[in-house]
Enzyme design. Sequence first.
Site, PDB file in Angstrom:
ATOM      1  N   ARG A 167      -1.923  -2.272  -6.403  1.00 21.46           N
ATOM      2  CA  ARG A 167      -1.412  -1.881  -7.710  1.00 21.46           C
ATOM      3  C   ARG A 167      -2.128  -2.675  -8.797  1.00 21.46           C
ATOM      4  O   ARG A 167      -2.622  -3.781  -8.565  1.00 21.46           O
ATOM      5  CB  ARG A 167       0.091  -2.145  -7.800  1.00 21.46           C
ATOM      6  N   LYS A 191       5.824  -5.762  -5.227  1.00 21.44           N
ATOM      7  CA  LYS A 191       7.154  -5.561  -5.778  1.00 21.44           C
ATOM      8  C   LYS A 191       8.178  -6.394  -5.016  1.00 21.44           C
ATOM      9  O   LYS A 191       8.096  -6.547  -3.802  1.00 21.44           O
ATOM     10  CB  LYS A 191       7.533  -4.080  -5.712  1.00 21.44           C
ATOM     11  N   HIS A 262      -3.487   3.801 -11.081  1.00 19.71           N
ATOM     12  CA  HIS A 262      -2.759   4.339  -9.937  1.00 19.71           C
ATOM     13  C   HIS A 262      -3.500   5.504  -9.296  1.00 19.71           C
ATOM     14  O   HIS A 262      -3.297   5.796  -8.114  1.00 19.71           O
ATOM     15  CB  HIS A 262      -1.351   4.758 -10.361  1.00 19.71           C
ATOM     16  N   ARG A 265      -5.366   4.065  -6.513  1.00 16.83           N
ATOM     17  CA  ARG A 265      -4.471   3.760  -5.388  1.00 16.83           C
ATOM     18  C   ARG A 265      -4.144   5.036  -4.620  1.00 16.83           C
ATOM     19  O   ARG A 265      -4.199   5.061  -3.384  1.00 16.83           O
ATOM     20  CB  ARG A 265      -3.205   3.108  -5.937  1.00 16.83           C
ATOM     21  N   HIS A 288       4.360  -0.320   0.776  1.00 11.93           N
ATOM     22  CA  HIS A 288       5.523   0.547   0.581  1.00 11.93           C
ATOM     23  C   HIS A 288       6.665   0.056   1.461  1.00 11.93           C
ATOM     24  O   HIS A 288       6.468  -0.204   2.652  1.00 11.93           O
ATOM     25  CB  HIS A 288       5.207   1.992   0.959  1.00 11.93           C
ATOM     26  N   TYR A 297       1.360  11.116   0.703  1.00  8.58           N
ATOM     27  CA  TYR A 297      -0.086  11.290   0.760  1.00  8.58           C
ATOM     28  C   TYR A 297      -0.522  12.229   1.874  1.00  8.58           C
ATOM     29  O   TYR A 297      -1.604  12.794   1.813  1.00  8.58           O
ATOM     30  CB  TYR A 297      -0.767   9.917   0.914  1.00  8.58           C
TER      31      TYR A 297
END
Length: 316
Positions: A167, A191, A262, A265, A288, A297
């Site tokens: 990110r 995150k 993004h 990414r 994730h 994806y």
Amino acid sequence: MRTTGSGAAADAPGYPAFTNEAQGFIRYLAQERNRSAHTIRAYRGDIEHFTAFAAGQGLTSLQEVDLSCLRAWLGSLDRTGQSRATLARRAATVRSFLAWAAREDLIPADPSLRLKAPKRQSALPDVLTVSQLEPLLAATQAAAVGGEPAALRARAVLELLYGSGIRVGELVGLDIDDLDTDRRTLKVLGKGNRERTVPYGVPAAHAVHDWLARGRPRWVRTESGAALFLGPRGGRLDQRQARSIVDKLLRTVEGTGARGPHTLRHTAATHLLDGGADLRSVQELLGHRSLSTTQLYTHVSVDRLRRSYEQAHPRA
């Protein structure tokens, strides 16, 4: 590596009647849930909007909020033309706020349990094809030959975002010591302050090496610290600056409206799956928490396969 968490609640969101509860929820997000400053700002904005509406309806305490108030609030958002994604996000924020208040016995019951909000549209992310990306990477490499720091940095930013799938917030938070150049891996803080190790490829390694050898030394200052990417004045590159760099580069790519870091990414993840990488590995690479997020994806890959089939097969 810089931390992305927020240590304390900032200005209290909301209106006087709701200030104590709102402050408590923001402290909970920062101190117990360890949410990032960016996430807390988003939550604060959503709570401010909701409490402004509630106050405008004559409510004087959080205990007076009921399902009809919540539905009226969402209806007011819908009438202003806000997107389904915005409605879903704001509803989720208020649900979290009221669920927390119920757990803390600040309200007798959670009125949001029966609230139905529109689901987010599952739009597929924009990705670049290999034929679109390769000329862009070649152009940034050619531009960096002259040794100008801005060009060296742009190449390194582009190669590292695509080569690792990290990110933009993780990119700008990198310190030099977070790179293991022998193993070609990065230590990134994602995150929720979750740390992970991410590999990157040979082109990215060359681009970062050139930036460190020829670009960064020309911008470094005493106050630069260990930050990997810098601005011309020696400060750490921030997310806004990184987005501007990537946007400028992507605007040169024909046949796509994709913009922002993004996109790289999304593109990295899609190309990995197209190349045969397994879903769990891509999930770990991207950081994730849920496999369902990574599964998006696979839909991108299938969608591209279907378009190719329809264009090429005589019986499509």
